[in-house]
Write an enzyme that holds these catalytic residues in place. Structure first.
Site, PDB file in Angstrom:
ATOM      1  N   SER A  51       0.818  -1.218   0.000  1.00  0.00           N
ATOM      2  CA  SER A  51       0.000   0.000   0.000  1.00  0.00           C
ATOM      3  C   SER A  51       0.848   1.264   0.000  1.00  0.00           C
ATOM      4  O   SER A  51       0.358   2.341  -0.328  1.00  0.00           O
ATOM      5  CB  SER A  51      -0.938   0.011   1.217  1.00  0.00           C
ATOM      6  OG  SER A  51      -1.898  -1.016   1.130  1.00  0.00           O
ATOM      7  N   GLY A 229      -4.173  -1.862  -1.060  1.00  0.00           N
ATOM      8  CA  GLY A 229      -3.242  -1.568  -2.143  1.00  0.00           C
ATOM      9  C   GLY A 229      -2.967  -0.087  -2.247  1.00  0.00           C
ATOM     10  O   GLY A 229      -3.558   0.734  -1.529  1.00  0.00           O
ATOM     11  N   GLY A 231      -2.329   3.799  -4.268  1.00  0.00           N
ATOM     12  CA  GLY A 231      -2.866   4.645  -5.322  1.00  0.00           C
ATOM     13  C   GLY A 231      -4.334   5.002  -5.169  1.00  0.00           C
ATOM     14  O   GLY A 231      -4.992   4.707  -4.172  1.00  0.00           O
ATOM     15  N   CYS A 257      -9.387  -1.583   3.098  1.00  0.00           N
ATOM     16  CA  CYS A 257      -8.633  -0.416   2.617  1.00  0.00           C
ATOM     17  C   CYS A 257      -8.984  -0.075   1.159  1.00  0.00           C
ATOM     18  O   CYS A 257     -10.066   0.409   0.898  1.00  0.00           O
ATOM     19  CB  CYS A 257      -7.135  -0.654   2.807  1.00  0.00           C
ATOM     20  SG  CYS A 257      -6.182   0.883   2.907  1.00  0.00           S
ATOM     21  N   LEU A 258      -8.090  -0.334   0.203  1.00  0.00           N
ATOM     22  CA  LEU A 258      -8.402  -0.031  -1.193  1.00  0.00           C
ATOM     23  C   LEU A 258      -9.603  -0.845  -1.660  1.00  0.00           C
ATOM     24  O   LEU A 258     -10.449  -0.356  -2.414  1.00  0.00           O
ATOM     25  CB  LEU A 258      -7.180  -0.308  -2.080  1.00  0.00           C
ATOM     26  CG  LEU A 258      -7.282   0.088  -3.555  1.00  0.00           C
ATOM     27  CD1 LEU A 258      -7.497   1.585  -3.712  1.00  0.00           C
ATOM     28  CD2 LEU A 258      -6.035  -0.345  -4.319  1.00  0.00           C
ATOM     29  N   GLN A 261     -12.699   0.905  -0.659  1.00  0.00           N
ATOM     30  CA  GLN A 261     -12.985   2.039  -1.529  1.00  0.00           C
ATOM     31  C   GLN A 261     -13.543   1.578  -2.876  1.00  0.00           C
ATOM     32  O   GLN A 261     -14.427   2.222  -3.450  1.00  0.00           O
ATOM     33  CB  GLN A 261     -11.701   2.854  -1.728  1.00  0.00           C
ATOM     34  CG  GLN A 261     -11.156   3.459  -0.445  1.00  0.00           C
ATOM     35  CD  GLN A 261      -9.692   3.876  -0.566  1.00  0.00           C
ATOM     36  OE1 GLN A 261      -9.106   3.849  -1.645  1.00  0.00           O
ATOM     37  NE2 GLN A 261      -9.103   4.250   0.558  1.00  0.00           N
ATOM     38  N   ASN A 299      -3.516   2.854   7.108  1.00  0.00           N
ATOM     39  CA  ASN A 299      -2.577   3.276   6.082  1.00  0.00           C
ATOM     40  C   ASN A 299      -3.348   3.594   4.806  1.00  0.00           C
ATOM     41  O   ASN A 299      -3.569   2.732   3.973  1.00  0.00           O
ATOM     42  CB  ASN A 299      -1.539   2.179   5.808  1.00  0.00           C
ATOM     43  CG  ASN A 299      -0.750   2.458   4.543  1.00  0.00           C
ATOM     44  OD1 ASN A 299      -0.638   3.599   4.105  1.00  0.00           O
ATOM     45  ND2 ASN A 299      -0.221   1.417   3.945  1.00  0.00           N
ATOM     46  N   GLY A 301      -4.457   7.099   1.979  1.00  0.00           N
ATOM     47  CA  GLY A 301      -4.456   8.508   1.610  1.00  0.00           C
ATOM     48  C   GLY A 301      -5.738   8.941   0.925  1.00  0.00           C
ATOM     49  O   GLY A 301      -5.911  10.115   0.616  1.00  0.00           O
ATOM     50  N   PHE A 302      -6.637   7.963   0.662  1.00  0.00           N
ATOM     51  CA  PHE A 302      -7.949   8.239   0.081  1.00  0.00           C
ATOM     52  C   PHE A 302      -9.002   7.711   1.035  1.00  0.00           C
ATOM     53  O   PHE A 302      -8.731   6.814   1.842  1.00  0.00           O
ATOM     54  CB  PHE A 302      -8.094   7.558  -1.282  1.00  0.00           C
ATOM     55  CG  PHE A 302      -7.222   8.147  -2.358  1.00  0.00           C
ATOM     56  CD1 PHE A 302      -7.733   9.046  -3.274  1.00  0.00           C
ATOM     57  CD2 PHE A 302      -5.879   7.795  -2.453  1.00  0.00           C
ATOM     58  CE1 PHE A 302      -6.931   9.594  -4.260  1.00  0.00           C
ATOM     59  CE2 PHE A 302      -5.056   8.333  -3.428  1.00  0.00           C
ATOM     60  CZ  PHE A 302      -5.593   9.248  -4.336  1.00  0.00           C
ATOM     61  N   HIS A 343      -6.859  -1.706   8.995  1.00  0.00           N
ATOM     62  CA  HIS A 343      -6.211  -3.006   8.825  1.00  0.00           C
ATOM     63  C   HIS A 343      -6.378  -3.904  10.042  1.00  0.00           C
ATOM     64  O   HIS A 343      -5.585  -3.849  10.983  1.00  0.00           O
ATOM     65  CB  HIS A 343      -4.722  -2.815   8.521  1.00  0.00           C
ATOM     66  CG  HIS A 343      -4.466  -2.277   7.149  1.00  0.00           C
ATOM     67  ND1 HIS A 343      -4.291  -3.094   6.049  1.00  0.00           N
ATOM     68  CD2 HIS A 343      -4.394  -1.000   6.686  1.00  0.00           C
ATOM     69  CE1 HIS A 343      -4.104  -2.346   4.965  1.00  0.00           C
ATOM     70  NE2 HIS A 343      -4.173  -1.073   5.331  1.00  0.00           N
ATOM     71  N   GLU A 345      -5.686  -6.914  10.246  1.00  0.00           N
ATOM     72  CA  GLU A 345      -4.601  -7.898  10.288  1.00  0.00           C
ATOM     73  C   GLU A 345      -3.330  -7.330  10.904  1.00  0.00           C
ATOM     74  O   GLU A 345      -2.265  -7.954  10.849  1.00  0.00           O
ATOM     75  CB  GLU A 345      -4.301  -8.411   8.874  1.00  0.00           C
ATOM     76  CG  GLU A 345      -3.430  -7.509   8.018  1.00  0.00           C
ATOM     77  CD  GLU A 345      -4.078  -6.209   7.560  1.00  0.00           C
ATOM     78  OE1 GLU A 345      -3.365  -5.327   7.082  1.00  0.00           O
ATOM     79  OE2 GLU A 345      -5.316  -6.092   7.699  1.00  0.00           O
TER      80      GLU A 345
END
Length: 369
Positions: A51, A229, A231, A257-258, A261, A299, A301-302, A343, A345
């Site tokens: 990530s 992940g 980006g 996380c990603l 989203q 962790n 940023g979006f 997260h 985990e």
């Protein structure tokens, strides 16, 4: 081990701000979005977390490298950060089960590191001015050269990076005789996610980021997982379609996380780039279903647009970040689907949220009854 007469090094931010430091002995220049992590431990897991691909990591903990590295504590097949900025870099280590020094590990990965930086001032500056692209250089390039090179680095907003860290071919993880089979879409998956699923009697087939639902379905899984992940999630059109296809068949779906989203975007809920993002192992989250608080590892940023989520009648906000009120978790009301922004985990880190893996297994059990 001690290195003397270490050469001068520089960190240049996109807005022209300069921070000075020293090289640890790995020469070169590297670029990325500068980000900071507030965790007091777990640097090896951070550095190998997919990530973080495309980011220069600033560690707020004053000492990095003091407990060496252990080959069992990686989250992927190698270092994924673009570069490292720290205050004190320890060439010596003092952990009994360490397999080597952090310096030697980073040297084999050719990671550019700048130490002796006033990281307190740097983090304070990023907090006030937001995440931005940066360059760190240990090979003597001039500021003028670095500014010209930095101008060509793309912004993280709109940048698709999952393809850079995803598996190239499908692979398996766990015991093939396990009770449950999981199809996981690898957008930058952490190994400890797979470990958590495997120890809950799951056999996982991990698929590349651009896999279709039909390919994932052919494994005949009991449930589906969308991973973390790097980006911007918006360009991941294929992954969003996979999420829609899974939901059409109402199969158990869990996203982290990603992946969280991507599930939002697949249902018309927008995401946006945060001013700084959340990175650390001490983020407070409230479970709105149970009323309990959780200390979490984060962790990202979006994040998901909260108003869009609350206006979508198919979704329920389940978890909320207590520092800024952002979306930390959601579930669908009429589908077997839930996801979190953080997260569960975490390793090292708090285990408050590990129940989410158990919840996924319970969802699978109920769907098969």
């Amino acid at each position: 081990m001690k290195y003397n007469n270490r050469s001068k090094a520089v960190l240049l931010l996109k807005d022209g701000t300069i921070f000075h430091g020293k090289s640890i002995g790995i020469e070169g220049t590297t670029f990325g979005e500068v980000a900071f992590n507030t965790g007091t431990t777990g640097y090896q897991e951070i550095f190998t977390d997919p990530s973080y691909f495309g980011q220069i990591m600033v560690t707020t903990n004053a000492h990095i490298g003091n407990y060496g590295v252990n080959e069992n504590e990686v989250e992927s097949n190698g270092v994924k950060i673009s570069g490292l900025v720290c205050k004190n870099f320890s060439f010596n280590y003092s952990r009994e089960d360490a397999s080597g020094s952090l310096y030697d590990y980073l040297k084999t990965q050719n990671l550019i590191v700048i130490s002796d930086v006033d990281t307190r001032a740097l983090v304070s500056y990023i907090r006030d001015n937001g995440a931005m692209n940066a360059v760190i250089s240990t090979d003597g390039k001039s500021i003028e050269e670095l500014q010209k090179m930095l101008a060509d680095i793309p912004n993280m907003n709109g940048l698709e990076l999952a393809s850079k860290v995803s598996a190239k071919e499908p692979y398996f993880f766990g015991n093939e005789n396990a009770t449950y089979k999981i199809s996981a879409l690898d957008l930058g998956i952490k190994t400890n996610i797979l470990r958590n699923l495997a120890k809950r009697d799951c056999y996982i087939k991990v698929f590349p980021f651009n896999t279709t639902f039909e390919e994932m379905k052919a494994f005949n899984p009991n449930g589906y997982f969308l991973s973390n992940g790097p980006g911007d999630p918006e360009p991941l059109i294929g992954a969003q379609q996979v999420a829609r296809d899974i939901l059409t068949e109402n199969k158990p779906l869990f996203g982290i996380c990603l992946g969280h989203q991507v599930i939002a975007l697949a249902n018309g809920i927008k995401t946006y780039k945060m001013f700084n993002g959340h990175r650390g192992i001490n983020h407070p989250v409230k479970n709105l279903i149970t009323g309990k608080g959780e200390i979490t590892s984060q962790n990202h940023g979006f994040t998901v647009v909260k108003e869009d989520l609350q206006n979508n009648l198919d979704f329920e906000l389940t978890h909320q970040h207590l520092n800024d009120g952002t979306v930390a978790g959601m579930k669908m009301k009429n589908k077997n689907c839930f996801s979190v922004q953080y997260h569960p985990e975490a390793s090292p880190g708090p285990h408050d949220s590990s129940y989410l893996f158990d919840q996924f297994i319970e969802n699978i059990k109920s769907s098969n009854n």
